[in-house]
Design an enzyme around this catalytic site. Structure first.
Site, PDB file in Angstrom:
ATOM      1  N   ASP A  15       0.435  -1.446   0.187  1.00  0.00           N
ATOM      2  CA  ASP A  15      -0.161  -0.151   0.179  1.00  0.00           C
ATOM      3  C   ASP A  15       0.605   1.634  -0.267  1.00  0.00           C
ATOM      4  O   ASP A  15       0.218   2.416  -0.691  1.00  0.00           O
ATOM      5  CB  ASP A  15      -0.872   0.136   1.292  1.00  0.00           C
ATOM      6  CG  ASP A  15      -2.017  -0.901   1.436  1.00  0.00           C
ATOM      7  OD1 ASP A  15      -2.615  -0.829   0.104  1.00  0.00           O
ATOM      8  OD2 ASP A  15      -2.625  -1.352   1.890  1.00  0.00           O
TER       9      ASP A  15
ATOM     10  N   ASP B  74       0.376   5.723   1.591  1.00  0.00           N
ATOM     11  CA  ASP B  74      -0.537   5.761   1.639  1.00  0.00           C
ATOM     12  C   ASP B  74      -0.544   6.549   3.499  1.00  0.00           C
ATOM     13  O   ASP B  74      -0.743   7.482   3.979  1.00  0.00           O
ATOM     14  CB  ASP B  74      -0.683   3.907   1.978  1.00  0.00           C
ATOM     15  CG  ASP B  74      -2.520   3.396   3.068  1.00  0.00           C
ATOM     16  OD1 ASP B  74      -3.410   4.312   2.781  1.00  0.00           O
ATOM     17  OD2 ASP B  74      -2.352   2.464   3.073  1.00  0.00           O
TER      18      ASP B  74
ATOM     19  N   ASP C   4       0.518   2.461  10.294  1.00  0.00           N
ATOM     20  CA  ASP C   4      -0.776   1.307  10.318  1.00  0.00           C
ATOM     21  C   ASP C   4      -0.622   0.157  11.432  1.00  0.00           C
ATOM     22  O   ASP C   4       0.248  -0.637  11.051  1.00  0.00           O
ATOM     23  CB  ASP C   4      -0.990   1.098   9.410  1.00  0.00           C
ATOM     24  CG  ASP C   4      -2.341   2.409   7.792  1.00  0.00           C
ATOM     25  OD1 ASP C   4      -1.732   2.937   8.657  1.00  0.00           O
ATOM     26  OD2 ASP C   4      -2.771   1.723   7.186  1.00  0.00           O
TER      27      ASP C   4
ATOM     28  N   ARG D 153      -6.509  11.700  11.320  1.00  0.00           N
ATOM     29  CA  ARG D 153      -5.815  10.343  11.726  1.00  0.00           C
ATOM     30  C   ARG D 153      -4.705  10.731  12.217  1.00  0.00           C
ATOM     31  O   ARG D 153      -3.490   9.955  12.198  1.00  0.00           O
ATOM     32  CB  ARG D 153      -5.533   8.927  10.334  1.00  0.00           C
ATOM     33  CG  ARG D 153      -6.872   8.315   9.905  1.00  0.00           C
ATOM     34  CD  ARG D 153      -6.750   8.217   8.516  1.00  0.00           C
ATOM     35  NE  ARG D 153      -8.309   7.615   8.258  1.00  0.00           N
ATOM     36  CZ  ARG D 153      -8.142   5.842   7.280  1.00  0.00           C
ATOM     37  NH1 ARG D 153      -7.461   6.055   6.398  1.00  0.00           N
ATOM     38  NH2 ARG D 153      -9.496   6.831   6.746  1.00  0.00           N
TER      39      ARG D 153
END
Length: 444
Positions: free
Chosen positions: A243, A267, A271, A323
């Site tokens: 990603d 991305d 994560d 985020r």
């Protein structure tokens, strides 16, 4: 014992109900996992990862929060300074928070690198990385052979079966041709060198445990094309496209990310997905990125209920959009971070995550529509008002506000908890965030 309904009981019930789903979902999610051929090796790794997650999950997260706040109080005892002092630091030690105080004041840090493994706090505090293993020195920044990586390269180091403490011979820029797949029990320690992971793919911590990543610059990461990639000394397989995350943590446990400078990845910067837990992200400097950190990738994946993450002493700086983090399902302690920039919101989530925000500083943007720190996705207020989101000791500036939720029946007990240091301490605690210039034979 006095009967009471606590967050701990709720989380434990969720854990027991959902952990049985983890292995099944992991073994069928081949596309999400970027594993084109989900062979027996990866099936075994997925099963081992599920077992590790069960072992690493803490049944009483209150104790972890309490342990963390106790260390912060110890370091800041007797200091009432609230100023962000921008002049040259003249203190006895260039360390202002308890994680850094553990190692940075030692002038012989370069001869005792593995001391760092004793310094993590929060949910990732039991991470030891490659402690007890050999020192592996990266001498070659190339990444030309994905199946038979050259000795002396970072790719060759991270696939070795034994615990390793990986360091760098000199300053270097490493352009990873495809995602860098780790095996367990590794430390990547860039202290003493200026090391950039840039212009190529990022790090993949998949179905592994016990990883420390420290002191790197990770930026301008691109999505990968996939192909044949060696993931251990004894195995390689075909991977689908990656990603473009800076660091992807997938079904992994006991992970500590510390003192990274990160920006501009295709991305996310970091994560954390697919049942990962026991993670601390600390002392990092994040800039120039849209979707910064995603914790839990799917509203339908209840296996992320075991996710427990500490986000501490980080600086969310220029060019941040959203985020920081965005959370699904899990339990996240967001503590003593400096949020000086965001364009949309700082902390968000869906699928009833528990978010405890303590002692952060939030400086809202000029945009009147973006003053709210929090954002709940894909749920009406009648649903999210039962999610446990708490703000304690946070410093709200320029109109910032945190919308709390959760009723008293869900609230974790504060009987034995230490009150967090207020957000006014954050400029000091986060002052040396990001990769730092460490020189051997001198305190860092």
């Amino acid at each position: 014992m006095e009967p009471r309904t606590t967050l701990v009981a709720t989380m434990e019930a969720v854990k027991l109900r959902n952990l049985f789903l983890v292995f099944v979902v992991l073994t069928v999610s081949t596309v999400t996992a970027h594993i084109a051929d989900f062979d027996e090796v990866w099936q075994n790794r997925a099963e081992e990862a599920m077992t590790a997650a069960c072992q690493a999950y803490h049944p009483d997260p209150e104790k972890v929060i309490n342990h963390f706040n106790k260390h912060v109080h110890k370091v800041t005892q007797g200091d009432n300074s609230t100023r962000r002092e921008l002049h040259k630091y003249h203190g006895p030690c260039l360390a202002t928070n308890p994680i850094d105080r553990c190692w940075r004041c030692q002038k012989n840090w370069a001869k005792n690198r593995m001391r760092l493994a004793d310094c993590a706090l929060g949910f990732g505090r039991h991470t030891t990385g490659g402690k007890g293993g050999k020192i592996y020195m990266v001498t070659d920044p190339s990444d030309n052979d994905l199946v038979n990586p050259k000795p002396g390269t970072l790719r060759h180091a991270v696939i070795q079966p034994e615990p390793l403490w990986i360091i760098f011979a000199r300053n270097m820029v490493i352009r990873l041709s495809e995602e860098l797949i780790f095996t367990s029990n590794k430390t990547v320690d860039a202290r003493g060198a200026n090391v950039h992971i840039a212009g190529g793919s990022g790090f993949t911590l998949q179905f592994v445990r016990n990883i420390i990543i420290h002191g790197l610059h990770i930026h301008d990461i691109k999505s990968g094309n996939g192909g044949l990639i060696r993931d251990s000394v004894n195995h390689y397989g075909f991977r689908s496209s990656s990603d473009g995350d800076g660091v992807s943590i997938f079904g992994a446990t006991n992970i500590w990310i510390d003192h990274l400078s990160m920006s501009n990845c295709a991305d996310g910067l970091i994560d954390v997905v697919e049942g990962s837990t026991a993670i601390t992200i600390s002392n990092c400097h994040f800039t120039h990125h849209n979707e910064v950190m995603l914790f839990g990738a799917s509203d339908s994946y209840s296996g992320d209920s075991v996710m427990q993450i500490t986000v501490a002493f980080n600086h969310f700086g220029q060019g941040m959009v959203q985020r920081m983090p965005r959370v699904r399902w899990g339990f996240v302690h967001v503590v003593n971070n400096d949020y000086t920039h965001w364009l949309m919101y700082a902390i968000g989530g869906s699928q009833h995550p528990t978010i405890i925000s303590q002692g952060n500083r939030f400086i809202a943007p000029p945009n009147l529509a973006a003053k709210e720190v929090t954002k709940r996705d894909y749920a009406p207020e009648s649903v999210w008002q039962s999610w446990l989101w708490r703000s304690e000791g946070d410093l709200m500036m320029d109109g910032a506000f945190f919308t709390q939720s959760g009723n008293s029946g869900q609230s974790y007990s504060k009987r034995d908890l230490i009150t967090p240091k207020p957000g006014s301490y954050v400029p000091r605690l986060t002052r040396f965030s990001g990769s730092i210039n460490c020189v051997p034979n001198s305190p860092c």
